[in-house]
Design an enzyme around this catalytic site. Sequence first.
Site, PDB file in Angstrom:
ATOM      1  N   ASP A  68       0.847  -1.187   0.000  1.00 21.52           N
ATOM      2  CA  ASP A  68       0.000   0.000   0.000  1.00 21.52           C
ATOM      3  C   ASP A  68       0.885   1.240   0.000  1.00 21.52           C
ATOM      4  OD1 ASP A  68       0.866   0.255   2.708  1.00 21.52           O
ATOM      5  OD2 ASP A  68      -0.765  -1.064   3.323  1.00 21.52           O
ATOM      6  N   ASP A  70       1.226   5.101   1.687  1.00 21.11           N
ATOM      7  CA  ASP A  70       0.793   6.105   2.652  1.00 21.11           C
ATOM      8  C   ASP A  70       1.306   7.462   2.215  1.00 21.11           C
ATOM      9  OD1 ASP A  70      -0.427   4.189   4.219  1.00 21.11           O
ATOM     10  OD2 ASP A  70       1.339   3.870   5.471  1.00 21.11           O
ATOM     11  N   ASP A 135       9.206   5.197  13.423  1.00 18.48           N
ATOM     12  CA  ASP A 135       9.826   4.247  14.344  1.00 18.48           C
ATOM     13  C   ASP A 135      11.283   3.947  14.022  1.00 18.48           C
ATOM     14  OD1 ASP A 135       9.153   2.941  12.001  1.00 18.48           O
ATOM     15  OD2 ASP A 135       7.880   1.432  12.943  1.00 18.48           O
TER      16      ASP A 135
END
Length: 350
Positions: A68, A70, A135
């Site tokens: 996907d 983002d 992260d």
Amino acid sequence: MIVRYYKNARGKAVKLAEIYAKEEHGIKKENIDSNVFYICDRLRDAGYEAYVVGGAVRDLISGHTPKDFDIVTDAYPKKIRKLFRTARIIGKRFLLVHVVLDNVIYEISTFRASNSVSGDNNCFGTIREDVWRRDFSINALYYDTRNETVIDFVGGFRDLKRKVVRPLIPLNIIFREDPVRLIRAVKYSVMIGGDIPLFLKISMMRNASKIVSCSSSRLTEEIFKIMKMPDTCLVFRRLAKLNLLRYILPGVYEMQKNSLFYETLENFDIRKSSGKLDLSRNSVLVKPLIVDYMETVVFYDDVAGEPFNDVIAQLKTFLRPMIPPNAALIEAVRQIMSSEGFRIRLKKKS
């Protein structure tokens, strides 16, 4: 590579980011969903910034196909929603916008402030702040669809090329804030064909027990993602070695000590690479996790002398805290019991 600088409060030039041209990062436009360009162009035409970010950029540079895309922007959620007819705002702790185009959901987020803390995620910021809310460095790369450049504020491009998983959030916070990152660190290390630095391994082993605080639904989602990866077997081996598997799937952790579990996963990976498996079916993803355990609860031509539902109940207990859909588990069990290979293996054990 172009280096961008800014002047600090003392007037000294400080490096802000490294800009990589398409000849350097190797991302091809044809490998990016055309709707991504449409979304970014529409945001820019309205006067906002817009970039592809995170796992999609990492995968494109690594030569993998993203699952996907983002998108991140400086536009606030309500402003984004006004630009797209099929947009809707979701989330409670941090508002996101989902835009549906051609039956595909594209997630758009607003830059987050670097000083936002857990429980205070509705604090929007700039791209310079947003990068520090990622992260790991390899997930903190921003792709500009307009000029086909990759913007790197934290050395993530170099880490990706060196195949290093490096955290951006302090070790005393990163896993406490979200224990699922323990699993993702292992996944990323396998995905980029690298390893985890010793200091990070030590921190992960010390924080392994925090996984029990994760919801069953999130753990189930992460396990299904691992089962779809090309190197599922290697991920499970690393999870076991780092003492994480005992908290993610306690039943599987105990079973893998004395079984053909990893041989099963290796065969599963081989079949995936040949394109013979339909990975959109959850039953296909569950089968490798339970087939070896089933030999202890099911006998040839007899469901262990118990009703079929009792066998399903045993498997649900075995897989906890994972909660696969009931229909998928039942389908997986029936397929296993009807397979010739499983019958032969049971005969050899009897």
